[in-house]
Design a protein around this motif. Structure first.
Motif, PDB file in Angstrom:
ATOM      1  N   PHE A 211       2.474   8.488 -12.930  1.00  0.00           N
ATOM      2  CA  PHE A 211       1.668   7.292 -13.174  1.00  0.00           C
ATOM      3  C   PHE A 211       1.829   6.278 -12.056  1.00  0.00           C
ATOM      4  CE2 PHE A 211       5.819   6.609 -14.619  1.00  0.00           C
ATOM      5  CZ  PHE A 211       6.080   7.452 -15.680  1.00  0.00           C
ATOM      6  N   SER A 212       1.000   5.251 -12.090  1.00  0.00           N
ATOM      7  CA  SER A 212       1.070   4.206 -11.067  1.00  0.00           C
ATOM      8  C   SER A 212       2.210   3.243 -11.386  1.00  0.00           C
ATOM      9  CB  SER A 212      -0.249   3.431 -11.031  1.00  0.00           C
ATOM     10  OG  SER A 212      -0.341   2.597 -12.174  1.00  0.00           O
ATOM     11  N   LEU A 213       2.569   2.442 -10.414  1.00  0.00           N
ATOM     12  CA  LEU A 213       3.595   1.407 -10.600  1.00  0.00           C
ATOM     13  C   LEU A 213       3.218   0.495 -11.763  1.00  0.00           C
ATOM     14  CD1 LEU A 213       4.443   0.102  -7.037  1.00  0.00           C
ATOM     15  CD2 LEU A 213       6.096   0.522  -8.845  1.00  0.00           C
ATOM     16  N   PHE A 214       1.966   0.080 -11.783  1.00  0.00           N
ATOM     17  CA  PHE A 214       1.492  -0.832 -12.816  1.00  0.00           C
ATOM     18  C   PHE A 214       1.606  -0.188 -14.205  1.00  0.00           C
ATOM     19  CE2 PHE A 214      -1.893  -2.824 -15.353  1.00  0.00           C
ATOM     20  CZ  PHE A 214      -1.412  -4.126 -15.347  1.00  0.00           C
ATOM     21  N   GLU A 215       1.256   1.086 -14.297  1.00  0.00           N
ATOM     22  CA  GLU A 215       1.359   1.797 -15.578  1.00  0.00           C
ATOM     23  C   GLU A 215       2.822   1.894 -16.016  1.00  0.00           C
ATOM     24  OE1 GLU A 215      -2.469   4.807 -15.348  1.00  0.00           O
ATOM     25  OE2 GLU A 215      -0.636   5.321 -14.271  1.00  0.00           O
ATOM     26  N   TYR A 216       3.701   2.152 -15.052  1.00  0.00           N
ATOM     27  CA  TYR A 216       5.126   2.254 -15.361  1.00  0.00           C
ATOM     28  C   TYR A 216       5.652   0.908 -15.866  1.00  0.00           C
ATOM     29  CZ  TYR A 216      10.032   3.538 -14.992  1.00  0.00           C
ATOM     30  OH  TYR A 216      11.345   3.805 -15.274  1.00  0.00           O
ATOM     31  N   LEU A 217       5.291  -0.167 -15.188  1.00  0.00           N
ATOM     32  CA  LEU A 217       5.691  -1.509 -15.582  1.00  0.00           C
ATOM     33  C   LEU A 217       5.181  -1.825 -16.988  1.00  0.00           C
ATOM     34  CD1 LEU A 217       6.871  -4.321 -15.020  1.00  0.00           C
ATOM     35  CD2 LEU A 217       4.737  -4.877 -13.826  1.00  0.00           C
ATOM     36  N   THR A 218       3.934  -1.501 -17.248  1.00  0.00           N
ATOM     37  CA  THR A 218       3.339  -1.757 -18.566  1.00  0.00           C
ATOM     38  C   THR A 218       4.083  -0.973 -19.641  1.00  0.00           C
ATOM     39  OG1 THR A 218       1.198  -2.184 -17.548  1.00  0.00           O
ATOM     40  CG2 THR A 218       1.187  -1.685 -19.915  1.00  0.00           C
ATOM     41  N   GLU A 219       4.421   0.274 -19.342  1.00  0.00           N
ATOM     42  CA  GLU A 219       5.152   1.117 -20.288  1.00  0.00           C
ATOM     43  C   GLU A 219       6.516   0.498 -20.629  1.00  0.00           C
ATOM     44  OE1 GLU A 219       5.396   4.318 -22.826  1.00  0.00           O
ATOM     45  OE2 GLU A 219       3.673   3.591 -21.700  1.00  0.00           O
ATOM     46  N   LEU A 220       7.238   0.041 -19.607  1.00  0.00           N
ATOM     47  CA  LEU A 220       8.534  -0.615 -19.836  1.00  0.00           C
ATOM     48  C   LEU A 220       8.358  -1.835 -20.734  1.00  0.00           C
ATOM     49  CD1 LEU A 220       9.997  -0.619 -16.198  1.00  0.00           C
ATOM     50  CD2 LEU A 220      10.883   0.695 -18.137  1.00  0.00           C
ATOM     51  N   ARG A 221       7.356  -2.642 -20.425  1.00  0.00           N
ATOM     52  CA  ARG A 221       7.110  -3.864 -21.189  1.00  0.00           C
ATOM     53  C   ARG A 221       6.726  -3.562 -22.640  1.00  0.00           C
ATOM     54  NH1 ARG A 221       3.937  -7.407 -16.550  1.00  0.00           N
ATOM     55  NH2 ARG A 221       5.835  -8.331 -15.686  1.00  0.00           N
ATOM     56  N   MET A 222       5.894  -2.557 -22.840  1.00  0.00           N
ATOM     57  CA  MET A 222       5.449  -2.218 -24.204  1.00  0.00           C
ATOM     58  C   MET A 222       6.607  -1.669 -25.033  1.00  0.00           C
ATOM     59  SD  MET A 222       2.368  -3.195 -24.542  1.00  0.00           S
ATOM     60  CE  MET A 222       2.456  -4.495 -23.321  1.00  0.00           C
TER      61      MET A 222
ATOM     62  N   PHE B 227       0.834  -1.204   0.000  1.00  0.00           N
ATOM     63  CA  PHE B 227       0.000   0.000   0.000  1.00  0.00           C
ATOM     64  C   PHE B 227       0.871   1.257   0.000  1.00  0.00           C
ATOM     65  CE2 PHE B 227      -2.091   3.408   2.378  1.00  0.00           C
ATOM     66  CZ  PHE B 227      -3.188   3.621   1.559  1.00  0.00           C
ATOM     67  N   HIS B 228       1.851   1.283   0.905  1.00  0.00           N
ATOM     68  CA  HIS B 228       2.755   2.434   1.022  1.00  0.00           C
ATOM     69  C   HIS B 228       3.515   2.652  -0.293  1.00  0.00           C
ATOM     70  CE1 HIS B 228       5.285   5.379   3.004  1.00  0.00           C
ATOM     71  NE2 HIS B 228       6.372   4.725   2.602  1.00  0.00           N
ATOM     72  N   LEU B 229       4.045   1.572  -0.856  1.00  0.00           N
ATOM     73  CA  LEU B 229       4.800   1.670  -2.095  1.00  0.00           C
ATOM     74  C   LEU B 229       3.932   2.222  -3.227  1.00  0.00           C
ATOM     75  CD1 LEU B 229       7.325   1.173  -3.776  1.00  0.00           C
ATOM     76  CD2 LEU B 229       6.583  -1.204  -4.049  1.00  0.00           C
ATOM     77  N   SER B 230       2.733   1.705  -3.377  1.00  0.00           N
ATOM     78  CA  SER B 230       1.824   2.178  -4.428  1.00  0.00           C
ATOM     79  C   SER B 230       1.519   3.657  -4.277  1.00  0.00           C
ATOM     80  CB  SER B 230       0.489   1.437  -4.358  1.00  0.00           C
ATOM     81  OG  SER B 230       0.629   0.168  -4.859  1.00  0.00           O
ATOM     82  N   ARG B 231       1.211   4.035  -3.045  1.00  0.00           N
ATOM     83  CA  ARG B 231       0.836   5.417  -2.766  1.00  0.00           C
ATOM     84  C   ARG B 231       1.995   6.373  -3.052  1.00  0.00           C
ATOM     85  NH1 ARG B 231       0.190   8.521   1.601  1.00  0.00           N
ATOM     86  NH2 ARG B 231       1.343   7.075   2.881  1.00  0.00           N
ATOM     87  N   ILE B 232       3.167   6.018  -2.551  1.00  0.00           N
ATOM     88  CA  ILE B 232       4.344   6.881  -2.733  1.00  0.00           C
ATOM     89  C   ILE B 232       4.715   6.961  -4.210  1.00  0.00           C
ATOM     90  CG2 ILE B 232       6.814   7.134  -2.238  1.00  0.00           C
ATOM     91  CD1 ILE B 232       4.895   7.792   0.148  1.00  0.00           C
ATOM     92  N   PHE B 233       4.728   5.819  -4.885  1.00  0.00           N
ATOM     93  CA  PHE B 233       5.110   5.816  -6.298  1.00  0.00           C
ATOM     94  C   PHE B 233       4.184   6.724  -7.102  1.00  0.00           C
ATOM     95  CE2 PHE B 233       5.711   4.456 -10.616  1.00  0.00           C
ATOM     96  CZ  PHE B 233       7.052   4.136 -10.682  1.00  0.00           C
ATOM     97  N   SER B 234       2.902   6.589  -6.888  1.00  0.00           N
ATOM     98  CA  SER B 234       1.934   7.406  -7.632  1.00  0.00           C
ATOM     99  C   SER B 234       2.078   8.885  -7.319  1.00  0.00           C
ATOM    100  CB  SER B 234       0.508   6.952  -7.326  1.00  0.00           C
ATOM    101  OG  SER B 234       0.319   5.648  -7.822  1.00  0.00           O
TER     102      SER B 234
END
Length: 112
Positions: free
Chosen positions: A56-67, A44-51
């Protein structure tokens, strides 16, 4: 105050560490819990801080790297869509194709 500055620095460092980890491990099947454990914070803390520290969110960043990596691999033309999906961290080729199409605007099979 000094403690506020320290808190800001800690948040920035955490977000940077998360980005670096994702950049090194995006090809793997990653879970938020694994990343949080690696960085010794709660999910929770990691998600909140990253955003809050990035646009963008962690998930969006990960998706961007992958794409971005998927586009390079598809352009190369030596791999099937399903191989590319695996190479960028997706177990499911159909899900990869769906995400790719949504992000990039065309199916991965047409990207080459």
């Amino acid at each position: 105050s000094e403690s506020e500055l320290a808190a800001v620095k800690r948040r920035r460092n955490l977000a940077s560490a998360a980005k670096r980890y994702l950049e090194r491990h995006f090809r793997e099947n990653l879970r938020l819990e694994d990343l949080a454990e690696e960085l010794k914070v709660s999910s929770f803390h990691l998600s909140r801080i990253f955003s809050s520290e990035s646009e963008f969110s962690l998930f969006e960043y990960l998706t961007e790297l992958r794409m971005n990596e998927a586009k390079k691999l598809l352009r190369d033309g030596r791999h099937t869509v399903s191989d590319v999906a695996q190479m960028v961290g997706y177990d499911n080729g159909n899900y990869f194709a769906k995400v790719f199409r949504k992000r990039i605007g065309i199916p991965p099979s047409h990207f080459r």
